[in-house]
Design a protein around this motif. Structure first.
Motif, PDB file in Angstrom:
ATOM      1  N   LYS A  40     -21.546  81.566   9.378  1.00  0.00           N
ATOM      2  CA  LYS A  40     -22.154  80.718   8.349  1.00  0.00           C
ATOM      3  C   LYS A  40     -23.666  80.808   8.509  1.00  0.00           C
ATOM      4  CE  LYS A  40     -18.151  78.938   7.201  1.00  0.00           C
ATOM      5  NZ  LYS A  40     -17.509  79.182   5.952  1.00  0.00           N
ATOM      6  N   GLN A  41     -24.392  80.628   7.418  1.00  0.00           N
ATOM      7  CA  GLN A  41     -25.847  80.650   7.515  1.00  0.00           C
ATOM      8  C   GLN A  41     -26.447  79.579   6.621  1.00  0.00           C
ATOM      9  OE1 GLN A  41     -25.989  84.764   5.697  1.00  0.00           O
ATOM     10  NE2 GLN A  41     -27.921  83.952   4.976  1.00  0.00           N
ATOM     11  N   ASN A  42     -27.670  79.179   6.949  1.00  0.00           N
ATOM     12  CA  ASN A  42     -28.390  78.183   6.158  1.00  0.00           C
ATOM     13  C   ASN A  42     -28.846  78.789   4.838  1.00  0.00           C
ATOM     14  OD1 ASN A  42     -28.185  76.206   8.127  1.00  0.00           O
ATOM     15  ND2 ASN A  42     -30.103  76.788   9.097  1.00  0.00           N
ATOM     16  N   HIS A  43     -29.047  77.916   3.866  1.00  0.00           N
ATOM     17  CA  HIS A  43     -29.591  78.312   2.569  1.00  0.00           C
ATOM     18  C   HIS A  43     -30.899  77.550   2.394  1.00  0.00           C
ATOM     19  CE1 HIS A  43     -25.996  80.435   1.067  1.00  0.00           C
ATOM     20  NE2 HIS A  43     -25.401  79.645   1.931  1.00  0.00           N
ATOM     21  N   ASP A  44     -32.017  78.265   2.447  1.00  0.00           N
ATOM     22  CA  ASP A  44     -33.330  77.635   2.363  1.00  0.00           C
ATOM     23  C   ASP A  44     -33.708  77.353   0.918  1.00  0.00           C
ATOM     24  OD1 ASP A  44     -33.519  77.933   5.098  1.00  0.00           O
ATOM     25  OD2 ASP A  44     -34.580  79.845   4.954  1.00  0.00           O
ATOM     26  N   PHE A  45     -34.395  76.225   0.710  1.00  0.00           N
ATOM     27  CA  PHE A  45     -34.992  75.943  -0.586  1.00  0.00           C
ATOM     28  C   PHE A  45     -36.274  76.764  -0.657  1.00  0.00           C
ATOM     29  CE2 PHE A  45     -31.968  72.699  -0.771  1.00  0.00           C
ATOM     30  CZ  PHE A  45     -31.989  72.083  -2.005  1.00  0.00           C
ATOM     31  N   THR A  72     -32.241  75.321 -10.871  1.00  0.00           N
ATOM     32  CA  THR A  72     -32.004  76.442  -9.972  1.00  0.00           C
ATOM     33  C   THR A  72     -31.030  75.975  -8.909  1.00  0.00           C
ATOM     34  OG1 THR A  72     -34.245  77.262 -10.301  1.00  0.00           O
ATOM     35  CG2 THR A  72     -33.065  78.095  -8.378  1.00  0.00           C
ATOM     36  N   VAL A  73     -29.827  76.533  -8.903  1.00  0.00           N
ATOM     37  CA  VAL A  73     -28.844  76.191  -7.883  1.00  0.00           C
ATOM     38  C   VAL A  73     -29.157  77.029  -6.650  1.00  0.00           C
ATOM     39  CG1 VAL A  73     -26.398  76.153  -7.264  1.00  0.00           C
ATOM     40  CG2 VAL A  73     -27.107  75.598  -9.603  1.00  0.00           C
ATOM     41  N   VAL A  74     -29.436  76.347  -5.525  1.00  0.00           N
ATOM     42  CA  VAL A  74     -29.755  77.030  -4.273  1.00  0.00           C
ATOM     43  C   VAL A  74     -28.474  77.316  -3.485  1.00  0.00           C
ATOM     44  CG1 VAL A  74     -30.960  76.782  -2.057  1.00  0.00           C
ATOM     45  CG2 VAL A  74     -32.052  76.020  -4.170  1.00  0.00           C
ATOM     46  N   PHE A  75     -27.509  76.393  -3.578  1.00  0.00           N
ATOM     47  CA  PHE A  75     -26.247  76.558  -2.867  1.00  0.00           C
ATOM     48  C   PHE A  75     -25.129  75.885  -3.645  1.00  0.00           C
ATOM     49  CE2 PHE A  75     -22.968  74.800  -0.109  1.00  0.00           C
ATOM     50  CZ  PHE A  75     -22.526  75.937   0.541  1.00  0.00           C
TER      51      PHE A  75
END
Length: 159
Positions: A40-45, A72-75
């Protein structure tokens, strides 16, 4: 009478010691893995919002002004029940009905929300709040707004 007094005096500390024995006697070893399954990984804004297509609310929902919006959908979770992103809106007022629980953190601008009962609340850049699923009312954007949001859509009962 001496035994009850001794139990009262020393019973609490003795019970605390006995209660901590499982922790004190726990074997020392490697820490358990954080997650099983795929990496799993982070999703940065992003620092600057990517170019997003603008849109207007339905004409029947616009109360005044030009509340042109972008999103804007980031995740988004694989089951599409949770999402996080960046939303902007121009000056104007529009009606909205929240279909999900949404956490909102204003990054820029100012807005006044007025619910169906007529209760108004004003928010400015730096403020954070939650609009629960089922909230219905009007957003009056007095300064162009930019927000970070997360929303969660609970499962609904089958019809």
């Amino acid at each position: 009478m001496e035994i009850p007094r001794l139990l009262y005096t020393f019973g609490g500390p003795a019970m605390a010691l006995l209660g901590s024995l499982p922790v004190l006697l726990r074997p020392r070893g490697a820490a358990p893995p954080l997650l099983d399954g795929p990496l799993k990984q982070n999703h940065d804004f992003p620092a600057a919002q990517p170019r997003a297509k603008s849109y207007l609310p339905l004409p029947s929902h616009i109360v005044s002004g030009n509340p042109r919006q972008t999103n804007t959908v980031v995740f988004e979770s694989p089951d599409a029940r949770y999402a996080a992103g960046i939303w902007t809106c121009g000056v104007g007022a529009f009606r909205i009905d929240f279909e999900h629980d949404e956490f909102i953190h204003l990054i820029a601008g100012a807005v006044t929300t007025t619910d169906a009962a007529g209760i108004s609340r004003s928010y400015r850049a730096g403020d954070a709040f939650v609009s629960p699923r089922g909230w219905s009312g009007t957003w009056t954007v007095t300064e162009p707004v930019k927000k970070h949001y997360t929303w969660y859509k609970a499962e609904t009962a089958a019809a």
